[in-house]
Design a protein around this motif. Structure first.
Motif, PDB file in Angstrom:
ATOM      1  N   GLN A  47       0.816  -1.121  -0.001  1.00  0.00           N
ATOM      2  CA  GLN A  47      -0.282  -0.011  -0.104  1.00  0.00           C
ATOM      3  C   GLN A  47       1.024   1.113  -0.074  1.00  0.00           C
ATOM      4  O   GLN A  47       1.468   1.515   0.913  1.00  0.00           O
ATOM      5  CB  GLN A  47      -0.980  -0.128   1.206  1.00  0.00           C
ATOM      6  CG  GLN A  47      -1.732   1.209   1.363  1.00  0.00           C
ATOM      7  CD  GLN A  47      -2.793   1.623   0.083  1.00  0.00           C
ATOM      8  OE1 GLN A  47      -3.508   0.664   0.160  1.00  0.00           O
ATOM      9  NE2 GLN A  47      -2.645   2.423  -0.640  1.00  0.00           N
ATOM     10  N   LEU A  48       0.911   1.975  -1.029  1.00  0.00           N
ATOM     11  CA  LEU A  48       1.573   3.229  -1.210  1.00  0.00           C
ATOM     12  C   LEU A  48       0.557   4.216  -0.493  1.00  0.00           C
ATOM     13  O   LEU A  48      -0.498   4.307  -0.636  1.00  0.00           O
ATOM     14  CB  LEU A  48       1.744   3.743  -2.361  1.00  0.00           C
ATOM     15  CG  LEU A  48       2.628   2.604  -3.362  1.00  0.00           C
ATOM     16  CD1 LEU A  48       2.716   3.112  -4.828  1.00  0.00           C
ATOM     17  CD2 LEU A  48       4.105   2.716  -3.043  1.00  0.00           C
ATOM     18  N   VAL A  49       1.484   5.296   0.247  1.00  0.00           N
ATOM     19  CA  VAL A  49       0.797   6.484   0.926  1.00  0.00           C
ATOM     20  C   VAL A  49       1.820   7.615   0.772  1.00  0.00           C
ATOM     21  O   VAL A  49       2.846   7.351   0.374  1.00  0.00           O
ATOM     22  CB  VAL A  49       0.586   6.039   2.391  1.00  0.00           C
ATOM     23  CG1 VAL A  49      -0.400   5.304   2.703  1.00  0.00           C
ATOM     24  CG2 VAL A  49       2.027   5.693   3.091  1.00  0.00           C
ATOM     25  N   TRP A  50       1.192   8.506   1.072  1.00  0.00           N
ATOM     26  CA  TRP A  50       1.834   9.991   0.731  1.00  0.00           C
ATOM     27  C   TRP A  50       1.353  10.960   1.912  1.00  0.00           C
ATOM     28  O   TRP A  50       0.012  11.377   1.994  1.00  0.00           O
ATOM     29  CB  TRP A  50       1.535  10.594  -0.679  1.00  0.00           C
ATOM     30  CG  TRP A  50       1.943  12.143  -0.793  1.00  0.00           C
ATOM     31  CD1 TRP A  50       1.303  13.198  -0.848  1.00  0.00           C
ATOM     32  CD2 TRP A  50       3.318  12.408  -1.079  1.00  0.00           C
ATOM     33  NE1 TRP A  50       1.944  14.278  -0.806  1.00  0.00           N
ATOM     34  CE2 TRP A  50       3.385  13.847  -1.209  1.00  0.00           C
ATOM     35  CE3 TRP A  50       4.615  11.690  -1.192  1.00  0.00           C
ATOM     36  CZ2 TRP A  50       4.660  14.566  -1.535  1.00  0.00           C
ATOM     37  CZ3 TRP A  50       5.904  12.534  -1.495  1.00  0.00           C
ATOM     38  CH2 TRP A  50       5.659  13.851  -1.544  1.00  0.00           C
ATOM     39  N   TYR A  51       2.310  11.270   2.691  1.00  0.00           N
ATOM     40  CA  TYR A  51       2.038  12.197   3.951  1.00  0.00           C
ATOM     41  C   TYR A  51       2.430  13.474   3.526  1.00  0.00           C
ATOM     42  O   TYR A  51       3.618  13.737   3.181  1.00  0.00           O
ATOM     43  CB  TYR A  51       2.636  11.517   5.136  1.00  0.00           C
ATOM     44  CG  TYR A  51       2.052  10.442   5.585  1.00  0.00           C
ATOM     45  CD1 TYR A  51       0.849  10.051   5.845  1.00  0.00           C
ATOM     46  CD2 TYR A  51       2.876   9.274   5.701  1.00  0.00           C
ATOM     47  CE1 TYR A  51       0.280   8.860   6.218  1.00  0.00           C
ATOM     48  CE2 TYR A  51       2.666   7.995   6.161  1.00  0.00           C
ATOM     49  CZ  TYR A  51       1.125   7.767   6.311  1.00  0.00           C
ATOM     50  OH  TYR A  51       0.621   6.529   6.805  1.00  0.00           O
ATOM     51  N   SER A  52       1.543  14.552   3.774  1.00  0.00           N
ATOM     52  CA  SER A  52       1.855  15.919   3.497  1.00  0.00           C
ATOM     53  C   SER A  52       0.979  16.749   4.496  1.00  0.00           C
ATOM     54  O   SER A  52      -0.083  16.323   5.219  1.00  0.00           O
ATOM     55  CB  SER A  52       1.470  16.365   2.177  1.00  0.00           C
ATOM     56  OG  SER A  52       0.427  16.306   1.690  1.00  0.00           O
ATOM     57  N   PRO A  53       1.281  18.080   4.662  1.00  0.00           N
ATOM     58  CA  PRO A  53       0.348  18.948   5.501  1.00  0.00           C
ATOM     59  C   PRO A  53      -0.954  19.232   5.008  1.00  0.00           C
ATOM     60  O   PRO A  53      -1.398  19.048   3.640  1.00  0.00           O
ATOM     61  CB  PRO A  53       1.151  20.383   5.362  1.00  0.00           C
ATOM     62  CG  PRO A  53       2.790  20.066   5.015  1.00  0.00           C
ATOM     63  CD  PRO A  53       2.442  18.802   4.089  1.00  0.00           C
ATOM     64  N   ASP A  54      -1.959  19.180   5.951  1.00  0.00           N
ATOM     65  CA  ASP A  54      -3.515  19.223   5.589  1.00  0.00           C
ATOM     66  C   ASP A  54      -3.397  20.836   4.986  1.00  0.00           C
ATOM     67  O   ASP A  54      -2.823  21.523   5.322  1.00  0.00           O
ATOM     68  CB  ASP A  54      -4.151  19.213   6.873  1.00  0.00           C
ATOM     69  CG  ASP A  54      -5.595  19.372   6.430  1.00  0.00           C
ATOM     70  OD1 ASP A  54      -6.314  20.210   5.963  1.00  0.00           O
ATOM     71  OD2 ASP A  54      -6.369  18.431   6.911  1.00  0.00           O
ATOM     72  N   GLU A  55      -4.397  20.894   3.782  1.00  0.00           N
ATOM     73  CA  GLU A  55      -4.581  22.062   3.118  1.00  0.00           C
ATOM     74  C   GLU A  55      -5.042  23.108   3.999  1.00  0.00           C
ATOM     75  O   GLU A  55      -4.807  24.534   4.091  1.00  0.00           O
ATOM     76  CB  GLU A  55      -5.339  22.111   1.890  1.00  0.00           C
ATOM     77  CG  GLU A  55      -4.589  21.097   0.831  1.00  0.00           C
ATOM     78  CD  GLU A  55      -5.711  21.182  -0.494  1.00  0.00           C
ATOM     79  OE1 GLU A  55      -6.427  21.693  -0.375  1.00  0.00           O
ATOM     80  OE2 GLU A  55      -5.042  20.589  -1.583  1.00  0.00           O
ATOM     81  N   LYS A  56      -5.984  22.827   5.101  1.00  0.00           N
ATOM     82  CA  LYS A  56      -6.594  23.604   6.003  1.00  0.00           C
ATOM     83  C   LYS A  56      -5.931  23.901   7.098  1.00  0.00           C
ATOM     84  O   LYS A  56      -6.020  24.850   7.874  1.00  0.00           O
ATOM     85  CB  LYS A  56      -8.020  23.196   6.261  1.00  0.00           C
ATOM     86  CG  LYS A  56      -8.804  23.081   5.231  1.00  0.00           C
ATOM     87  CD  LYS A  56     -10.386  22.560   5.193  1.00  0.00           C
ATOM     88  CE  LYS A  56     -11.217  22.324   4.067  1.00  0.00           C
ATOM     89  NZ  LYS A  56     -12.434  21.865   4.511  1.00  0.00           N
ATOM     90  N   ASN A  57      -4.823  22.998   7.481  1.00  0.00           N
ATOM     91  CA  ASN A  57      -4.189  23.278   8.786  1.00  0.00           C
ATOM     92  C   ASN A  57      -2.861  22.536   8.669  1.00  0.00           C
ATOM     93  O   ASN A  57      -2.720  21.308   8.791  1.00  0.00           O
ATOM     94  CB  ASN A  57      -4.902  22.339   9.884  1.00  0.00           C
ATOM     95  CG  ASN A  57      -4.236  22.346  11.246  1.00  0.00           C
ATOM     96  OD1 ASN A  57      -3.350  23.103  11.426  1.00  0.00           O
ATOM     97  ND2 ASN A  57      -4.660  21.652  12.198  1.00  0.00           N
TER      98      ASN A  57
END
Length: 311
Positions: free
Chosen positions: A207-217
């Motif tokens: 399972q590939l995942v991509w973690y990044s900052p939430d656009e709203k927070n």
């Protein structure tokens, strides 16, 4: 090539996403593949794509020569149903074509030059032999390397490639790549992986995942597709839910140069039955840091560099 065992918490029994059938007391090739995932894996990202055009036979030949553990490729469907190795949804970046790859037949794609762009982008590595490089079919890759290599294949943009899962499983079965422990299938799309699992439950999935900052927070990290919570909120239950169908997690560890996961994340995933593979890591300092964290493998454009660190 010697590998350092990096985690001992994962046993064959913890890879719950794969059904292994054997009537022999001996280890089957598929069981051996799963056991090998406990050790460090050099994953050649689109082949040795730091040295030759990505997804080309030249890049794959180099990765094979340097004894990478896996040849990694993105798999898409042509308009006439052929499986090809190509990363982008559109042709412009790495060929002299334009438009969506899925709108073209294999014959039309074979007329394209998918190598000259590399010479233009990397003049220090330019080679006249790259000019006119043809797009590869997955069958051509299998015909070249057969059972002598392992393959790490992504169902790329499955919404643009309807039927890619069935076509891929059919070809893997035809070339006997599953029971011989030759293939991993990866995707960001959980439903695509579940389709693969339904078609053949013996295929190990990532399972590939991509973690990044939430656009709203921006202080809160989220996962691109929502398949898990962000790293700071993830629980054992979240990892176990992925382990129901997958043997591993493929994840970024940086976003805009800042770490989005840490060593604790890696350990927690492993303790819940998931190997952890990090993409895409090309600097030796970063490689060494992640090796020290105990990750189970790295995607890299430079398998030669990585192999030197883990010999």
């Amino acid at each position: 090539m010697q590998r350092y065992p990096l985690f001992v918490a994962v046993s064959l029994g913890l890879f719950a996403g794969v059904t292994v059938s054997t009537t022999s007391a001996e280890t089957s090739p598929l069981e051996q593949q799963l056991k090998d995932l406990e050790s460090f894996q050099v994953i050649a990202h689109r082949g040795a794509s730091g040295h030759a055009p990505e997804s080309s036979m030249a890049a794959l030949e180099l990765a094979y020569e340097w004894e990478a553990d896996y040849l990694e490729l993105d798999i898409q469907l042509t308009s006439d149903g052929e499986l090809v190795a190509f990363h982008d949804d559109t042709l412009e970046r790495t060929s002299n074509g334009e438009g969506r790859i899925n709108d073209y037949t294999l014959a039309e794609l074979k007329d394209l030059d998918t190598g000259s762009w590399f010479n233009d982008a990397y003049p220090d590595l330019a080679d006249d032999a790259f000019i006119g490089t043809e797009i590869l079919t997955l069958e051509e890759v299998f015909n070249r390397f057969g059972q002598d290599a392992r393959y790490y294949l992504e169902t790329k943009s499955p919404q643009l490639n309807p039927g890619v899962e069935a076509a891929l499983v059919k070809l893997l079965e035809a070339y006997d790549m599953i029971n011989t422990g030759r293939v991993l299938i990866q995707s960001f799309d959980q439903q695509s992986l579940l389709k693969i699992h339904a078609l053949n439950a013996d295929i190990p999935l990532i399972q590939l995942v991509w973690y990044s900052p939430d656009e709203k927070n921006e202080a809160r990290l989220t996962e691109w597709t929502g398949v898990t919570p962000g790293p700071e909120e993830i629980t054992n239950e979240d990892f176990l839910a992925v382990a129901e169908y997958a043997v591993g997690l493929g994840t970024n560890y940086l976003y805009d140069g800042e770490e989005v996961i840490n060593e604790s994340f890696v350990r927690q995933a492993q303790e819940n039955g998931l190997a952890v593979h990090i993409y895409t890591v090309n600097g030796t300092d970063e490689m060494q840091q992640l090796i020290d964290w105990g990750v189970n493998g790295l995607f890299t454009d430079y398998p030669d560099r990585l192999s030197e660190l883990v010999e």
